[in-house]
Design an enzyme around this catalytic site. Sequence first.
Site, PDB file in Angstrom:
ATOM      1  N   HIS B  15     -20.865   5.495 -14.836  1.00 14.58           N
ATOM      2  CA  HIS B  15     -22.066   5.806 -14.086  1.00 14.58           C
ATOM      3  C   HIS B  15     -22.720   7.067 -14.631  1.00 14.58           C
ATOM      4  O   HIS B  15     -22.280   7.592 -15.645  1.00 14.58           O
ATOM      5  CB  HIS B  15     -21.768   5.888 -12.594  1.00 14.58           C
ATOM      6  N   LEU B  16     -23.738   7.529 -13.936  1.00 10.87           N
ATOM      7  CA  LEU B  16     -24.674   8.504 -14.497  1.00 10.87           C
ATOM      8  C   LEU B  16     -24.078   9.570 -15.429  1.00 10.87           C
ATOM      9  O   LEU B  16     -24.412   9.613 -16.597  1.00 10.87           O
ATOM     10  CB  LEU B  16     -25.454   9.158 -13.358  1.00 10.87           C
TER      11      LEU B  16
END
Lengths: 567, 88
Positions: B15-16
């Site tokens: 994820h980010l």
Amino acid sequence: MVRGTGVSEGIGIGFVHILKEQKPVFERHSITDVEKELEKLRNAVGSFVISTEKLAEKLKNEAGEKEADILNGHIMIMKDPVLTSEIEKLIQGGECAESAVEQICNMFISVFSARDDELTRQRAADMEDLKDRLIKHLIGADDIQLSTLPPDTILCARELTPSMTAGIDKEHIAGIITEKGGETSHCAIIARACGIPAVSGAEGIMQLVHDGQKAVIDGATGEIILSPDEETMELCREKKAQYDESVSILRSYKGKPTLNSDGEKYSVLCNVGNAEDIDKVLSGDGEGIGLFRTEFLFMDRKKSPDEQEQFEVYRTAALKMQGRPVIIRTIDIGGDKDIPYMEMDEEDNPFLGLRAVRYCMKHPDILHEQLRAILRASAFGDVKILVPMIADIGELRFVRNMTEDIKKQLSAEGKAFNENIETGVMIETPSACLISDILAKEADFFSIGTNDLIQYTMAADRGNSDVSYLYSVFKPSVLRAIKYTISSAKAAGIPVEMCGEVAADRLMTPLLISFGLDSFSVSPSSVLAIRREISLYTKEKADRIAEAVMQMSSSEEIKEYLVQNNN
Amino acid sequence: MVKQKLLVINPEGLHLRPAGVFAQEMDRFKCDITIRYKGTRVNAKSLLSILAACIKCGSEIDIECDGPDELEAINKAIELIESGFEGV
């Protein structure tokens, strides 16, 4: 009263300030000077990065490094070579920069929104935010100013973007209400980090409020009270004072080991009932998973999950716990938990019938598949097996033998597993308690399941209100059962944990310390409260309370004494 | 071309933040770098493409590097994924 989802705990009291959406407006036009348009894009990207860096710095000081990473993420996205090259391609084709940015961002927004993963869907909100701000930089419009709000503001918006949330003057915000968003939105994460009460998903709230209106929100329950009368306000102020005090006390226990007043170590683990709960263990500061209920994997579907599907879920849990214990209970069906495709016969007495390990012995294929999945997951963390509803040593031996057979199979197949995986027994029948000294010789640990132990010891259905006076952990028989079980474990030198509601009952904490319990497995939201409670007792003080209680003859007397002696 | 099967072990998955670090690190190499995941091919130098693939903790991925510095690239990819992005 309106209700949304509480996403950041606390009571917020103040006056509504409505945040109007200001989407950037631009006119799509064709361009002649491509080089000039590309230059304009590069300048906008540059000023976007600089202003976002400033916001991130502000957020880092107010909320913390992790929260600021959200905005640093926007900078990383901005620097994605694919993003910029796609935008440039459109500009080279004669599109104006604003429209090129809009089209390419919208493409990613639609990809992210279509995913069935909450975290990925949040990226759509990031892209939306990034798109609007980049276009504002292109047309030279200002970002929304949220840094000059009056004190006691209850901010009310359709949606708060990460950059808006970061830009807020946190000192003056008493609460946040949004129509959209959920528990994992950036707005919720930042609100929690800053301790601002927040309610999201309050559909239709924007039509109900007006600027300057008095409002109270409860960030735990999601309640919103608009224009409360003075009596309600008084109640809310009281509730807020109580809440604020308890939070500041509990917060000091976050990230700390669990120690009693003598400095002896305990663990506070968490009960997990579905995949989402696993993340709550980490955010709630649990020291591992003390009870991984596996029934959710089997429910709401047409056939049971195969080995690979189960393995992936258990492995993910093990990886997420990063070496902390993951105690997986083999399937506990029967009793009140019916799964249609498992073809369970109607029984006169389901709670005394084919439940849990008994069902598994009659249907060994299901247990075999599950144990294989658990064993394979044991290569990725401290995974343990927990067998429910044991009443007889033969049941434990059945499971252990099957485990040994599977180990041989897995070795032959060259699959990794933990050779020394532990197998524990759930103590939840009076029989298991009475033979706990025998079981302790062949089990690696005990886990006391109090809900069933009370029900079976008292022979009282916990759902039947006519006999609910019997259903209490403070009954001397139940307390003796718990004490005896723990002493059997201690005598054999194996650890003992307790899952179920009693572990989180603060009145029980001194008794459990005195009896010698090692681990408390509770819901993620109770971890800090129990860690604190444990820290308040010396062994000697706990012993004194337990000694007095074990002399008493009725649950009423015992409960009253424990309430009086509670900190 | 070189390739390697890897298990994503950091709790938040790709994820980010970890995806951003990964894409940035991969962008330093000249070779083409592809993540194969659930039948799709993902440009490992593009954060947005990685995010769109939605790669969670516990997922198995294949990394493929093709180009002049493919060995250095795959070693860096292995180091990042196997360490669970610790210390970055």
